[in-house]
Motif scaffolding. Structure first.
Motif, PDB file in Angstrom:
ATOM      1  N   CYS A 116     -24.008 -15.898  21.448  1.00 19.84           N
ATOM      2  CA  CYS A 116     -22.694 -15.818  21.459  1.00 19.84           C
ATOM      3  C   CYS A 116     -21.081 -16.261  22.044  1.00 19.84           C
ATOM      4  O   CYS A 116     -20.565 -16.314  21.828  1.00 19.84           O
ATOM      5  CB  CYS A 116     -22.289 -14.157  20.787  1.00 19.84           C
ATOM      6  N   CYS A 117     -21.339 -16.425  23.722  1.00 21.42           N
ATOM      7  CA  CYS A 117     -20.500 -15.986  24.487  1.00 21.42           C
ATOM      8  C   CYS A 117     -20.228 -17.799  24.313  1.00 21.42           C
ATOM      9  O   CYS A 117     -19.295 -18.969  24.477  1.00 21.42           O
ATOM     10  CB  CYS A 117     -20.819 -15.972  25.847  1.00 21.42           C
ATOM     11  N   ALA A 118     -21.317 -18.290  24.496  1.00 21.76           N
ATOM     12  CA  ALA A 118     -21.890 -19.866  24.726  1.00 21.76           C
ATOM     13  C   ALA A 118     -20.894 -20.622  23.406  1.00 21.76           C
ATOM     14  O   ALA A 118     -20.512 -21.417  22.772  1.00 21.76           O
ATOM     15  CB  ALA A 118     -22.857 -20.635  23.865  1.00 21.76           C
ATOM     16  N   ALA A 119     -21.535 -20.053  22.028  1.00 22.57           N
ATOM     17  CA  ALA A 119     -21.264 -20.408  20.881  1.00 22.57           C
ATOM     18  C   ALA A 119     -19.162 -19.817  20.428  1.00 22.57           C
ATOM     19  O   ALA A 119     -18.516 -20.850  19.901  1.00 22.57           O
ATOM     20  CB  ALA A 119     -21.747 -19.650  19.834  1.00 22.57           C
ATOM     21  N   GLU A 120     -18.713 -18.576  21.126  1.00 20.08           N
ATOM     22  CA  GLU A 120     -17.126 -18.705  21.311  1.00 20.08           C
ATOM     23  C   GLU A 120     -16.600 -20.023  22.211  1.00 20.08           C
ATOM     24  O   GLU A 120     -15.532 -20.452  21.947  1.00 20.08           O
ATOM     25  CB  GLU A 120     -16.987 -17.393  21.592  1.00 20.08           C
ATOM     26  N   LEU A 121     -17.637 -20.329  23.357  1.00 19.11           N
ATOM     27  CA  LEU A 121     -16.259 -21.371  24.190  1.00 19.11           C
ATOM     28  C   LEU A 121     -16.884 -22.785  22.816  1.00 19.11           C
ATOM     29  O   LEU A 121     -15.184 -23.245  23.239  1.00 19.11           O
ATOM     30  CB  LEU A 121     -17.925 -22.209  25.122  1.00 19.11           C
ATOM     31  N   LEU A 122     -17.584 -22.839  22.323  1.00 23.04           N
ATOM     32  CA  LEU A 122     -17.340 -23.708  21.575  1.00 23.04           C
ATOM     33  C   LEU A 122     -16.747 -23.794  20.539  1.00 23.04           C
ATOM     34  O   LEU A 122     -16.250 -25.207  20.071  1.00 23.04           O
ATOM     35  CB  LEU A 122     -18.970 -24.536  21.622  1.00 23.04           C
ATOM     36  N   PHE A 147      -6.184 -23.969  21.994  1.00 24.07           N
ATOM     37  CA  PHE A 147      -7.016 -23.093  23.275  1.00 24.07           C
ATOM     38  C   PHE A 147      -6.953 -21.822  23.733  1.00 24.07           C
ATOM     39  O   PHE A 147      -7.141 -21.474  24.836  1.00 24.07           O
ATOM     40  CB  PHE A 147      -6.945 -24.229  24.582  1.00 24.07           C
ATOM     41  N   GLY A 148      -6.003 -21.171  22.498  1.00 24.44           N
ATOM     42  CA  GLY A 148      -6.203 -19.754  23.096  1.00 24.44           C
ATOM     43  C   GLY A 148      -4.414 -19.972  23.989  1.00 24.44           C
ATOM     44  O   GLY A 148      -4.319 -18.596  24.504  1.00 24.44           O
ATOM     45  N   MET A 149      -3.453 -20.712  23.444  1.00 23.43           N
ATOM     46  CA  MET A 149      -2.316 -19.789  24.006  1.00 23.43           C
ATOM     47  C   MET A 149      -1.844 -19.471  23.802  1.00 23.43           C
ATOM     48  O   MET A 149      -1.467 -18.523  24.325  1.00 23.43           O
ATOM     49  CB  MET A 149      -1.347 -22.040  24.170  1.00 23.43           C
ATOM     50  N   GLY A 150      -1.894 -18.781  22.855  1.00 21.83           N
ATOM     51  CA  GLY A 150      -1.153 -18.125  22.805  1.00 21.83           C
ATOM     52  C   GLY A 150      -1.824 -16.555  22.958  1.00 21.83           C
ATOM     53  O   GLY A 150      -0.838 -15.496  22.789  1.00 21.83           O
ATOM     54  N   TYR A 151      -2.778 -16.693  23.488  1.00 24.97           N
ATOM     55  CA  TYR A 151      -3.182 -15.139  24.120  1.00 24.97           C
ATOM     56  C   TYR A 151      -3.765 -15.791  25.058  1.00 24.97           C
ATOM     57  O   TYR A 151      -4.671 -15.153  25.916  1.00 24.97           O
ATOM     58  CB  TYR A 151      -4.323 -14.925  23.629  1.00 24.97           C
ATOM     59  N   LEU A 152      -2.687 -16.266  25.916  1.00 20.79           N
ATOM     60  CA  LEU A 152      -2.360 -16.546  27.547  1.00 20.79           C
ATOM     61  C   LEU A 152      -4.033 -16.973  27.583  1.00 20.79           C
ATOM     62  O   LEU A 152      -4.401 -17.039  29.023  1.00 20.79           O
ATOM     63  CB  LEU A 152      -2.020 -15.758  28.247  1.00 20.79           C
ATOM     64  N   PHE A 153      -4.400 -18.411  27.418  1.00 12.40           N
ATOM     65  CA  PHE A 153      -5.332 -18.612  27.625  1.00 12.40           C
ATOM     66  C   PHE A 153      -6.625 -17.807  27.667  1.00 12.40           C
ATOM     67  O   PHE A 153      -7.952 -18.241  28.382  1.00 12.40           O
ATOM     68  CB  PHE A 153      -5.616 -19.701  28.447  1.00 12.40           C
ATOM     69  N   ILE A 154      -7.092 -16.827  27.557  1.00 12.25           N
ATOM     70  CA  ILE A 154      -7.870 -15.940  27.187  1.00 12.25           C
ATOM     71  C   ILE A 154      -9.334 -15.826  26.316  1.00 12.25           C
ATOM     72  O   ILE A 154      -9.967 -15.924  27.008  1.00 12.25           O
ATOM     73  CB  ILE A 154      -7.750 -14.216  27.016  1.00 12.25           C
ATOM     74  N   PRO A 155      -8.758 -16.739  25.822  1.00  8.71           N
ATOM     75  CA  PRO A 155      -9.773 -16.118  24.804  1.00  8.71           C
ATOM     76  C   PRO A 155     -10.837 -18.041  24.795  1.00  8.71           C
ATOM     77  O   PRO A 155     -11.847 -17.498  24.663  1.00  8.71           O
ATOM     78  CB  PRO A 155      -9.099 -17.553  23.363  1.00  8.71           C
ATOM     79  N   VAL A 156     -10.138 -18.911  26.392  1.00  6.13           N
ATOM     80  CA  VAL A 156     -11.507 -19.682  26.534  1.00  6.13           C
ATOM     81  C   VAL A 156     -11.479 -19.474  28.171  1.00  6.13           C
ATOM     82  O   VAL A 156     -12.173 -19.459  28.616  1.00  6.13           O
ATOM     83  CB  VAL A 156     -10.611 -21.355  27.237  1.00  6.13           C
ATOM     84  N   ILE A 157     -10.909 -18.033  28.521  1.00  4.12           N
ATOM     85  CA  ILE A 157     -11.380 -17.869  29.973  1.00  4.12           C
ATOM     86  C   ILE A 157     -12.661 -17.403  29.922  1.00  4.12           C
ATOM     87  O   ILE A 157     -14.178 -16.785  30.567  1.00  4.12           O
ATOM     88  CB  ILE A 157     -10.029 -17.088  31.308  1.00  4.12           C
TER      89      ILE A 157
END
Length: 172
Positions: A116-122, A147-157
């Motif tokens: 799921c983390c891999a799918a989330e990153l994709l 790339f999650g800029m509105g959430y401080l890029f946490i969605p990509v990290i």
């Protein structure tokens, strides 16, 4: 004489060559056998401890945030931007499943959370690139937009950190 040797003096139960039968005959041995079985059934590592606890917290917060955002967006006007609102709902489900897997622990949960983390990153990378390449497809933003800029890029990290933790937990 052999009969006396094989008989337990306290319980009067005759012993055998099979330890499981002896364990069943002696209550204190049954408790020890159950304790060993319980220990064997527990996972050898706990995904939600140590740094994993921080991941559980972040994924829990993001589950609530993405689900709340999705519900509000759908109620306020799903017709206005169905793709971004649907993607926010998908993100909430993915975050929720990862949170559950981290809390549950065990090898199967670890593998499911890793997938799921891999799918989330994709998803973050695809949606992030798509929102930059074709902004008209996204009249409103999603959790994964830019790339999650509105959430401080946490969605990509977060998925990268999650995959590192889950790979480390495999070796434990």
């Amino acid at each position: 004489m052999a009969d006396m040797k094989d008989t337990d003096e306290v319980s009067g139960v005759r012993g055998t060559d099979r330890p499981e039968v002896d364990a069943a005959a002696r209550p204190e041995a049954g408790i020890a056998a159950r304790s060993e079985a319980d220990a064997a059934a527990k996972p050898s590592f706990h995904l939600g401890t140590g740094p994993g606890r921080v991941l559980v917290w972040f994924y829990g917060v993001f589950t609530v945030a993405a689900a709340s955002r999705s519900i509000v967006e759908v109620i306020r006007g799903f017709d206005r931007a169905p793709l971004p609102y649907s993607l926010s709902a998908v993100a909430a489900v993915v975050y929720g499943f990862i949170t559950y897997s981290l809390v549950r622990g065990g090898e199967k949960a670890r593998r499911a959370a890793l997938a799921c983390c891999a799918a989330e990153l994709l998803g973050v990378l695809v949606v992030g690139a798509w929102t930059l390449a074709e902004p008209s497809a996204f009249p409103d933003s999603t959790v994964w937009s830019d790339f999650g800029m509105g959430y401080l890029f946490i969605p990509v990290i977060l998925p990268v950190t999650g995959m590192i933790w889950l790979r480390r937990a495999r070796k434990a």
